[in-house]
Design a protein around this motif. Sequence first.
Motif, PDB file in Angstrom:
ATOM      1  N   ASN A 197       0.823  -1.119   0.014  1.00  0.00           N
ATOM      2  CA  ASN A 197      -0.164  -0.010  -0.012  1.00  0.00           C
ATOM      3  C   ASN A 197       0.808   1.218  -0.293  1.00  0.00           C
ATOM      4  O   ASN A 197       0.340   2.403  -0.066  1.00  0.00           O
ATOM      5  CB  ASN A 197      -0.983   0.070   1.159  1.00  0.00           C
ATOM      6  N   PHE A 198       2.024   1.112   0.306  1.00  0.00           N
ATOM      7  CA  PHE A 198       2.797   2.354   0.243  1.00  0.00           C
ATOM      8  C   PHE A 198       4.489   2.076  -0.209  1.00  0.00           C
ATOM      9  O   PHE A 198       4.758   0.875  -0.435  1.00  0.00           O
ATOM     10  CB  PHE A 198       2.940   3.038   1.840  1.00  0.00           C
ATOM     11  N   LYS A 253       7.593   3.441   6.093  1.00  0.00           N
ATOM     12  CA  LYS A 253       7.019   2.340   6.899  1.00  0.00           C
ATOM     13  C   LYS A 253       7.511   1.004   6.721  1.00  0.00           C
ATOM     14  O   LYS A 253       7.864   0.989   5.768  1.00  0.00           O
ATOM     15  CB  LYS A 253       5.452   2.745   6.356  1.00  0.00           C
ATOM     16  N   TRP A 270       3.358   6.677  -2.633  1.00  0.00           N
ATOM     17  CA  TRP A 270       2.673   7.844  -2.535  1.00  0.00           C
ATOM     18  C   TRP A 270       3.472   8.508  -1.505  1.00  0.00           C
ATOM     19  O   TRP A 270       3.266  10.092  -1.495  1.00  0.00           O
ATOM     20  CB  TRP A 270       1.164   7.864  -2.179  1.00  0.00           C
ATOM     21  N   ASP A 271       3.919   7.817  -0.206  1.00  0.00           N
ATOM     22  CA  ASP A 271       4.491   8.690   0.883  1.00  0.00           C
ATOM     23  C   ASP A 271       6.070   8.893   0.529  1.00  0.00           C
ATOM     24  O   ASP A 271       6.682   9.343   1.419  1.00  0.00           O
ATOM     25  CB  ASP A 271       4.463   7.621   1.904  1.00  0.00           C
TER      26      ASP A 271
END
Length: 394
Positions: free
Chosen positions: A8-9, A14, A42-43
């Motif tokens: 997801n990232f 993370k 996206w991060d």
Amino acid sequence: MRVVLVGNFGLRKKGTISTRALPIARQLVKLGHQAILVIPPWDSPEDAGKSFLDGGVRVVQTALPGDGLAWPARLLWLTLRAVARERPDIIYAFKPYAVAGLLLLLYSFWRMLSGRSIRLALDLDDWEGSGGWASRREYSWWRRLAVDLMERACIQSADAITAASRELVTLAGRIRADGAAVYLPNCLENDAFPFKAGEQAAARKTLGLPEGPVLLAYSWFLEFDVERMARVFRAVLEQEPKAAALIVGAGERDESLRLQMMLASTGVTDRVRLAGWVPVSELPDYLSAATVAYYPLDDTLLNRAKCPMKLVDLLAAGCPVVADAVGQANEYIEDGVSGRLVPAGDEPAAVEALLEIIRRPELARRLGQAGRERIRSHFRWDHQRETIADLLCL
């Protein structure tokens, strides 16, 4: 077999992708399979569109959509397109929500319509729904409900489930009782951990820390009441005038800054160092500088279900740890042997254990060495290789 792992990232801030998905992908490569990791960064937007090889794993960082209300849908489309290009035999989704969860559900629906035999796997490293992160974060009621429903749907749809904690295995078993969820804790990837255990003096000099014991907080600061940590730290600093506190991490709402401010109000400002978020490449000095680390965990469903990689980092670095006896802390630490466990929320017990380790250097060395050896001998990804292969039917 072509296994596409989806997150997801990105890889930077993370830990799920860098410390769990990517190491699992490398084990698949060692088993002779093709592993492609597809992530929407996206991060870390500077990584968008970049692909590279890492340990035989092809890491595909998708392009990012522009701004606008359709941003989530467009991000999902870009990730879905990247996955479809790989023509996977197996899709392995990391997290049962957002892009990874939606992709798993979309492929489950497509498989039902098309009759294709693609295999779907799901990895759980946190409980996201009711009682988990959705309850911890400031979500609206409908968003909490959506996360909860998606988590349950993903668990029901997956052919195989890896779970980072025993509590997650139990929770998944309440949704489906076929034994699909298998315990797969967070581990180290290599026998030679890069952190510099035992090099306290050099690390403290590098960081400009004063001489004397160093009490470390290394956390996201989301798993416990920050005021509780402040009270424990204050009690230790008051009883050990030469001790200093080192705070590594940030939190989502400046929790580490709040901790520093709480300690500053007690007159120990000059003995508190706030490092904030630290890149992985710089962590060795910070963890090596510590005399002892405090790892509190409130006794909540979220903490019973999580598998804290930061705790693994601390132990693998040879840092003595005092932790609350909640969830996976009981797996990683043998009380009195490879660290200290205290009852959750018991501040006097935590203060006593921290002071004992600070005042007994030989105990600190013994606990640190035993903690490091326990991680290296019991929690390594190469020990989990066959479990991963059996679960995915490779």
